[in-house]
Design a protein around this motif. Structure first.
Motif, PDB file in Angstrom:
ATOM      1  N   ASP A   1       9.186  -7.688  -6.046  1.00  0.00           N
ATOM      2  CA  ASP A   1       9.640  -7.848  -4.662  1.00  0.00           C
ATOM      3  C   ASP A   1      10.492  -9.110  -4.569  1.00  0.00           C
ATOM      4  O   ASP A   1       9.973 -10.203  -4.324  1.00  0.00           O
ATOM      5  CB  ASP A   1       8.431  -7.947  -3.722  1.00  0.00           C
ATOM      6  CG  ASP A   1       8.822  -7.968  -2.256  1.00  0.00           C
ATOM      7  OD1 ASP A   1       9.988  -8.262  -1.950  1.00  0.00           O
ATOM      8  OD2 ASP A   1       7.956  -7.681  -1.409  1.00  0.00           O
TER       9      ASP A   1
ATOM     10  N   ALA B   1      10.045 -11.449  -1.404  1.00  0.00           N
ATOM     11  CA  ALA B   1       8.790 -12.197  -1.364  1.00  0.00           C
ATOM     12  C   ALA B   1       8.818 -13.361  -2.345  1.00  0.00           C
ATOM     13  O   ALA B   1       8.373 -14.472  -2.025  1.00  0.00           O
ATOM     14  CB  ALA B   1       7.621 -11.268  -1.661  1.00  0.00           C
TER      15      ALA B   1
ATOM     16  N   GLN C   1      -0.136  -8.372  -2.631  1.00  0.00           N
ATOM     17  CA  GLN C   1       0.750  -7.267  -2.279  1.00  0.00           C
ATOM     18  C   GLN C   1       0.291  -5.968  -2.946  1.00  0.00           C
ATOM     19  O   GLN C   1      -0.238  -5.977  -4.061  1.00  0.00           O
ATOM     20  CB  GLN C   1       2.189  -7.571  -2.699  1.00  0.00           C
ATOM     21  CG  GLN C   1       2.880  -8.609  -1.825  1.00  0.00           C
ATOM     22  CD  GLN C   1       4.392  -8.556  -1.993  1.00  0.00           C
ATOM     23  OE1 GLN C   1       4.914  -8.404  -3.088  1.00  0.00           O
ATOM     24  NE2 GLN C   1       5.102  -8.692  -0.898  1.00  0.00           N
ATOM     25  N   ASN C   2       0.519  -4.853  -2.232  1.00  0.00           N
ATOM     26  CA  ASN C   2       0.219  -3.516  -2.756  1.00  0.00           C
ATOM     27  C   ASN C   2      -1.251  -3.333  -3.095  1.00  0.00           C
ATOM     28  O   ASN C   2      -1.610  -2.554  -3.985  1.00  0.00           O
ATOM     29  CB  ASN C   2       1.082  -3.224  -3.995  1.00  0.00           C
ATOM     30  CG  ASN C   2       2.553  -3.407  -3.736  1.00  0.00           C
ATOM     31  OD1 ASN C   2       3.099  -2.833  -2.815  1.00  0.00           O
ATOM     32  ND2 ASN C   2       3.200  -4.250  -4.527  1.00  0.00           N
TER      33      ASN C   2
ATOM     34  N   LEU D   1       1.658 -11.102   2.043  1.00  0.00           N
ATOM     35  CA  LEU D   1       1.149  -9.731   1.922  1.00  0.00           C
ATOM     36  C   LEU D   1       2.315  -8.777   1.735  1.00  0.00           C
ATOM     37  O   LEU D   1       3.474  -9.174   1.806  1.00  0.00           O
ATOM     38  CB  LEU D   1       0.348  -9.341   3.169  1.00  0.00           C
ATOM     39  CG  LEU D   1      -0.806 -10.250   3.595  1.00  0.00           C
ATOM     40  CD1 LEU D   1      -1.486  -9.666   4.830  1.00  0.00           C
ATOM     41  CD2 LEU D   1      -1.808 -10.441   2.475  1.00  0.00           C
ATOM     42  N   GLY D   2       2.005  -7.491   1.529  1.00  0.00           N
ATOM     43  CA  GLY D   2       3.045  -6.488   1.423  1.00  0.00           C
ATOM     44  C   GLY D   2       3.484  -6.029   2.813  1.00  0.00           C
ATOM     45  O   GLY D   2       2.676  -5.972   3.741  1.00  0.00           O
TER      46      GLY D   2
ATOM     47  N   GLU E   1       1.390  -3.757   5.470  1.00  0.00           N
ATOM     48  CA  GLU E   1      -0.010  -3.647   5.063  1.00  0.00           C
ATOM     49  C   GLU E   1      -0.978  -4.107   6.153  1.00  0.00           C
ATOM     50  O   GLU E   1      -2.159  -3.778   6.104  1.00  0.00           O
ATOM     51  CB  GLU E   1      -0.256  -4.462   3.780  1.00  0.00           C
ATOM     52  CG  GLU E   1       0.369  -3.831   2.555  1.00  0.00           C
ATOM     53  CD  GLU E   1      -0.018  -4.543   1.273  1.00  0.00           C
ATOM     54  OE1 GLU E   1      -0.305  -3.849   0.280  1.00  0.00           O
ATOM     55  OE2 GLU E   1      -0.034  -5.785   1.263  1.00  0.00           O
TER      56      GLU E   1
END
Length: 297
Positions: A99, A102, A235-236, A265-266, A269
Protein backbone atom coordinates in the motif's frame (compact mmCIF):
# COMPACT_ATOMS: atom_id res chain seq x y z
CA UNK A 1 -15.57 -30.78 -5.65
CA UNK A 2 -13.41 -33.75 -6.66
CA UNK A 3 -10.00 -35.24 -6.15
CA UNK A 4 -7.84 -37.29 -8.46
CA UNK A 5 -6.74 -40.80 -7.55
CA UNK A 6 -4.96 -43.63 -9.30
CA UNK A 7 -7.10 -46.70 -9.94
CA UNK A 8 -4.50 -49.42 -9.24
CA UNK A 9 -6.48 -52.09 -11.08
CA UNK A 10 -6.71 -50.23 -14.36
CA UNK A 11 -3.79 -47.83 -14.19
CA UNK A 12 -6.19 -45.03 -15.18
CA UNK A 13 -6.52 -41.75 -13.27
CA UNK A 14 -10.10 -41.29 -12.12
CA UNK A 15 -12.03 -38.76 -10.06
CA UNK A 16 -13.41 -39.52 -6.61
CA UNK A 17 -15.94 -37.04 -5.19
CA UNK A 18 -15.16 -35.38 -1.87
CA UNK A 19 -17.98 -34.97 0.68
CA UNK A 20 -20.27 -31.95 0.40
CA UNK A 21 -20.60 -29.74 3.46
CA UNK A 22 -24.20 -29.25 4.61
CA UNK A 23 -25.55 -26.18 6.40
CA UNK A 24 -25.26 -27.63 9.90
CA UNK A 25 -21.64 -28.62 9.33
CA UNK A 26 -20.79 -25.20 7.95
CA UNK A 27 -22.35 -23.46 10.98
CA UNK A 28 -20.37 -25.75 13.28
CA UNK A 29 -17.09 -24.76 11.65
CA UNK A 30 -18.15 -21.11 11.53
CA UNK A 31 -18.76 -21.08 15.28
CA UNK A 32 -15.48 -22.84 16.06
CA UNK A 33 -13.46 -20.42 13.96
CA UNK A 34 -15.14 -17.34 15.40
CA UNK A 35 -14.96 -18.59 18.97
CA UNK A 36 -11.24 -19.34 18.80
CA UNK A 37 -9.97 -16.59 16.48
CA UNK A 38 -12.76 -14.03 16.20
CA UNK A 39 -12.75 -14.49 12.42
CA UNK A 40 -16.18 -14.47 10.81
CA UNK A 41 -16.63 -16.75 7.80
CA UNK A 42 -19.55 -15.54 5.70
CA UNK A 43 -21.91 -17.90 3.88
CA UNK A 44 -20.38 -17.13 0.50
CA UNK A 45 -17.04 -18.42 1.83
CA UNK A 46 -18.36 -21.96 2.32
CA UNK A 47 -16.57 -23.23 -0.79
CA UNK A 48 -13.30 -21.70 0.50
CA UNK A 49 -13.73 -23.53 3.79
CA UNK A 50 -14.75 -26.77 2.11
CA UNK A 51 -11.76 -26.66 -0.24
CA UNK A 52 -9.21 -26.05 2.51
CA UNK A 53 -10.73 -28.60 4.88
CA UNK A 54 -10.88 -31.12 2.07
CA UNK A 55 -7.20 -30.68 1.22
CA UNK A 56 -6.19 -31.18 4.83
CA UNK A 57 -8.54 -34.15 5.27
CA UNK A 58 -6.96 -35.87 2.27
CA UNK A 59 -3.49 -35.26 3.68
CA UNK A 60 -4.26 -37.03 6.96
CA UNK A 61 -6.76 -39.59 5.64
CA UNK A 62 -9.90 -38.23 7.26
CA UNK A 63 -13.16 -39.11 5.46
CA UNK A 64 -15.82 -36.80 6.95
CA UNK A 65 -16.06 -33.21 8.15
CA UNK A 66 -17.45 -34.38 11.49
CA UNK A 67 -14.53 -36.75 12.07
CA UNK A 68 -12.08 -33.97 11.26
CA UNK A 69 -13.96 -31.55 13.51
CA UNK A 70 -13.67 -33.96 16.42
CA UNK A 71 -9.97 -34.42 15.69
CA UNK A 72 -9.40 -30.66 15.76
CA UNK A 73 -11.46 -30.12 18.92
CA UNK A 74 -10.58 -33.06 21.12
CA UNK A 75 -8.52 -35.67 19.31
CA UNK A 76 -4.90 -36.63 19.96
CA UNK A 77 -2.67 -33.81 18.74
CA UNK A 78 -5.64 -31.42 18.53
CA UNK A 79 -3.53 -28.36 19.36
CA UNK A 80 -1.04 -29.06 16.58
CA UNK A 81 -3.77 -29.89 14.07
CA UNK A 82 -5.69 -26.72 14.94
CA UNK A 83 -2.54 -24.65 14.37
CA UNK A 84 -2.06 -26.29 10.98
CA UNK A 85 -5.65 -25.57 9.97
CA UNK A 86 -5.55 -21.95 11.14
CA UNK A 87 -2.49 -21.42 8.97
CA UNK A 88 -4.38 -22.73 5.93
CA UNK A 89 -7.39 -20.51 6.61
CA UNK A 90 -5.71 -17.24 7.55
CA UNK A 91 -2.44 -16.75 5.66
CA UNK A 92 -3.15 -14.31 2.84
CA UNK A 93 -1.24 -13.24 -0.26
CA UNK A 94 0.87 -10.15 0.37
CA UNK A 95 4.00 -8.41 -0.89
CA UNK A 96 6.48 -5.72 0.04
CA UNK A 97 5.26 -2.09 -0.22
CA UNK A 98 1.72 -3.31 -0.90
CA UNK A 99 0.00 0.00 0.00
CA UNK A 100 2.18 2.91 -1.24
CA UNK A 101 -0.07 5.62 0.24
CA UNK A 102 0.00 4.09 3.71
CA UNK A 103 3.75 3.62 3.65
CA UNK A 104 4.23 7.17 2.37
CA UNK A 105 2.25 8.36 5.38
CA UNK A 106 4.57 6.41 7.70
CA UNK A 107 7.61 8.07 6.08
CA UNK A 108 6.05 11.52 6.38
CA UNK A 109 5.24 10.82 10.02
CA UNK A 110 8.87 9.99 10.82
CA UNK A 111 10.26 12.89 8.81
CA UNK A 112 8.11 15.38 10.74
CA UNK A 113 8.92 14.13 14.26
CA UNK A 114 11.10 16.39 16.46
CA UNK A 115 14.76 15.60 15.72
CA UNK A 116 15.73 15.63 19.37
CA UNK A 117 13.10 12.98 20.07
CA UNK A 118 14.27 10.76 17.22
CA UNK A 119 17.91 11.10 18.23
CA UNK A 120 17.45 9.92 21.81
CA UNK A 121 14.42 7.60 21.84
CA UNK A 122 14.12 4.45 19.67
CA UNK A 123 11.08 4.21 17.39
CA UNK A 124 8.99 1.13 18.11
CA UNK A 125 6.70 -0.13 15.33
CA UNK A 126 4.25 -3.02 15.40
CA UNK A 127 2.79 -4.89 12.44
CA UNK A 128 -0.41 -6.64 13.59
CA UNK A 129 -1.37 -9.68 11.52
CA UNK A 130 2.01 -9.67 9.78
CA UNK A 131 1.56 -12.98 7.93
CA UNK A 132 4.87 -14.03 6.34
CA UNK A 133 6.71 -10.82 7.23
CA UNK A 134 6.52 -8.56 4.19
CA UNK A 135 4.80 -5.77 6.12
CA UNK A 136 7.16 -5.52 9.15
CA UNK A 137 10.22 -5.72 6.91
CA UNK A 138 8.78 -2.95 4.73
CA UNK A 139 8.26 -0.82 7.84
CA UNK A 140 11.87 -1.47 8.85
CA UNK A 141 13.09 -0.34 5.42
CA UNK A 142 11.03 2.84 5.63
CA UNK A 143 12.27 3.65 9.12
CA UNK A 144 15.88 3.07 8.12
CA UNK A 145 15.52 5.21 4.98
CA UNK A 146 13.87 8.04 6.90
CA UNK A 147 16.52 8.10 9.61
CA UNK A 148 19.25 8.12 6.99
CA UNK A 149 17.63 11.08 5.24
CA UNK A 150 17.51 12.90 8.56
CA UNK A 151 21.19 11.99 9.09
CA UNK A 152 20.35 10.41 12.42
CA UNK A 153 21.40 7.10 13.88
CA UNK A 154 18.84 4.43 13.04
CA UNK A 155 17.29 3.80 16.43
CA UNK A 156 14.25 1.63 15.79
CA UNK A 157 12.75 -1.82 16.17
CA UNK A 158 9.81 -3.54 14.48
CA UNK A 159 7.65 -6.31 15.92
CA UNK A 160 5.49 -8.51 13.72
CA UNK A 161 2.70 -10.59 15.28
CA UNK A 162 0.41 -13.19 13.77
CA UNK A 163 -1.72 -16.15 14.85
CA UNK A 164 -0.04 -18.50 12.36
CA UNK A 165 3.16 -20.14 13.58
CA UNK A 166 4.16 -21.48 10.11
CA UNK A 167 3.77 -17.98 8.65
CA UNK A 168 5.97 -16.54 11.39
CA UNK A 169 8.61 -19.20 10.80
CA UNK A 170 8.75 -18.18 7.15
CA UNK A 171 8.95 -14.52 8.16
CA UNK A 172 11.90 -15.25 10.43
CA UNK A 173 13.76 -16.93 7.56
CA UNK A 174 13.45 -13.73 5.52
CA UNK A 175 13.61 -15.50 2.15
CA UNK A 176 11.15 -14.50 -0.59
CA UNK A 177 10.35 -15.23 -4.22
CA UNK A 178 10.79 -12.49 -6.81
CA UNK A 179 7.04 -11.88 -7.19
CA UNK A 180 6.91 -10.63 -3.58
CA UNK A 181 9.13 -7.74 -4.69
CA UNK A 182 7.07 -6.55 -7.67
CA UNK A 183 6.21 -3.30 -5.84
CA UNK A 184 9.78 -2.74 -4.62
CA UNK A 185 11.98 -0.36 -6.60
CA UNK A 186 15.41 -1.56 -7.70
CA UNK A 187 17.37 0.75 -5.38
CA UNK A 188 15.47 -0.45 -2.31
CA UNK A 189 15.83 -4.05 -3.41
CA UNK A 190 19.58 -3.71 -3.85
CA UNK A 191 19.97 -1.97 -0.51
CA UNK A 192 17.93 -4.34 1.67
CA UNK A 193 17.94 -7.69 -0.14
CA UNK A 194 20.58 -10.17 -1.21
CA UNK A 195 20.06 -12.34 -4.28
CA UNK A 196 19.70 -16.02 -3.45
CA UNK A 197 19.48 -19.12 -5.60
CA UNK A 198 16.29 -20.10 -7.40
CA UNK A 199 15.11 -16.55 -8.18
CA UNK A 200 14.74 -15.76 -4.47
CA UNK A 201 15.78 -12.77 -2.39
CA UNK A 202 16.95 -12.73 1.21
CA UNK A 203 16.47 -9.85 3.65
CA UNK A 204 19.78 -8.23 4.51
CA UNK A 205 20.97 -9.59 7.90
CA UNK A 206 21.48 -6.09 9.33
CA UNK A 207 17.85 -5.20 8.66
CA UNK A 208 16.57 -8.58 9.79
CA UNK A 209 18.14 -7.99 13.20
CA UNK A 210 15.82 -5.00 13.62
CA UNK A 211 12.68 -7.11 13.25
CA UNK A 212 11.31 -9.69 15.68
CA UNK A 213 8.24 -11.91 15.43
CA UNK A 214 5.80 -13.29 17.97
CA UNK A 215 2.71 -15.47 17.84
CA UNK A 216 -0.38 -13.58 18.98
CA UNK A 217 -4.14 -13.99 18.62
CA UNK A 218 -5.77 -10.54 18.37
CA UNK A 219 -8.47 -11.80 20.73
CA UNK A 220 -5.76 -11.81 23.41
CA UNK A 221 -4.50 -8.26 22.96
CA UNK A 222 -5.07 -7.44 26.61
CA UNK A 223 -2.19 -9.82 27.39
CA UNK A 224 0.08 -8.49 24.64
CA UNK A 225 3.44 -7.24 25.96
CA UNK A 226 3.57 -4.37 23.46
CA UNK A 227 3.18 -0.94 25.06
CA UNK A 228 4.19 2.59 24.10
CA UNK A 229 4.37 1.82 20.38
CA UNK A 230 5.13 4.77 18.09
CA UNK A 231 3.60 3.13 15.02
CA UNK A 232 0.94 0.42 14.86
CA UNK A 233 0.21 -0.88 11.37
CA UNK A 234 -2.84 -3.13 11.01
CA UNK A 235 -4.06 -3.61 7.45
CA UNK A 236 -6.13 -6.35 5.77
CA UNK A 237 -6.84 -8.03 9.10
CA UNK A 238 -10.01 -6.43 10.45
CA UNK A 239 -12.02 -7.37 7.36
CA UNK A 240 -12.35 -10.89 8.78
CA UNK A 241 -14.12 -9.73 11.95
CA UNK A 242 -17.55 -8.44 12.85
CA UNK A 243 -17.87 -4.67 13.25
CA UNK A 244 -18.20 -4.76 17.04
CA UNK A 245 -15.08 -6.89 17.32
CA UNK A 246 -13.17 -4.60 14.97
CA UNK A 247 -13.92 -1.68 17.29
CA UNK A 248 -12.80 -3.70 20.30
CA UNK A 249 -9.53 -4.69 18.62
CA UNK A 250 -8.74 -1.11 17.60
CA UNK A 251 -9.57 0.10 21.11
CA UNK A 252 -7.01 -2.36 22.50
CA UNK A 253 -4.43 -1.25 19.94
CA UNK A 254 -5.03 2.38 20.91
CA UNK A 255 -4.20 1.52 24.52
CA UNK A 256 -0.80 0.28 23.35
CA UNK A 257 -0.02 3.37 21.29
CA UNK A 258 2.32 6.01 22.73
CA UNK A 259 1.08 9.62 22.93
CA UNK A 260 1.81 11.15 19.53
CA UNK A 261 1.89 7.66 17.99
CA UNK A 262 0.47 6.69 14.59
CA UNK A 263 -2.21 4.03 14.04
CA UNK A 264 -2.77 2.87 10.43
CA UNK A 265 -5.65 0.62 9.31
CA UNK A 266 -6.86 -0.54 5.92
CA UNK A 267 -9.28 1.68 4.00
CA UNK A 268 -12.90 0.84 4.81
CA UNK A 269 -12.02 -1.56 7.64
CA UNK A 270 -13.62 0.65 10.29
CA UNK A 271 -16.53 3.05 9.82
CA UNK A 272 -18.33 5.51 12.11
CA UNK A 273 -15.84 5.02 14.92
CA UNK A 274 -14.33 7.61 17.20
CA UNK A 275 -11.99 7.46 20.16
CA UNK A 276 -11.42 10.39 22.55
CA UNK A 277 -7.64 9.98 22.55
CA UNK A 278 -7.26 9.75 18.75
CA UNK A 279 -7.22 12.45 16.08
CA UNK A 280 -7.97 11.37 12.53
CA UNK A 281 -5.23 11.99 9.97
CA UNK A 282 -6.74 14.02 7.10
CA UNK A 283 -6.37 11.72 4.09
CA UNK A 284 -8.61 10.41 1.32
CA UNK A 285 -6.44 7.36 0.70
CA UNK A 286 -5.31 6.18 4.16
CA UNK A 287 -7.29 5.39 7.32
CA UNK A 288 -5.08 6.57 10.17
CA UNK A 289 -5.04 8.39 13.51
CA UNK A 290 -2.55 10.17 15.77
CA UNK A 291 -2.85 9.64 19.50
CA UNK A 292 -3.27 12.92 21.35
CA UNK A 293 -0.44 13.99 23.61
CA UNK A 294 -2.84 14.55 26.53
CA UNK A 295 -4.27 11.06 27.03
CA UNK A 296 -7.61 10.81 28.79
CA UNK A 297 -8.05 7.04 28.67
Amino acid sequence: MTETRNDRTSGIWTLRPLPEMDEAQFRQWQELLEDRTGITLKAERRSFLQTNLGIRMREIGCDTYQAYYEKVVSGPGAIVEWATLVDRLTVQETRFFRDPDAYRLVSDYIMTRPREQLSRQPIEAWSVGCSTGEEPYTLAMLLDQSMRQLELKSLFGVTGSDISKPALEKAQRGLYGARKLVSTDADTRDQYFQASGGNEWEIDPALRQRVCFTQLNVLDLEQAPMHGMNIIFCQNLLIYFRQWRRREIVKRLTERLAPGGLLVLGQGELTDWHHPSLQRVPSDSVLAWIKRQTDEE
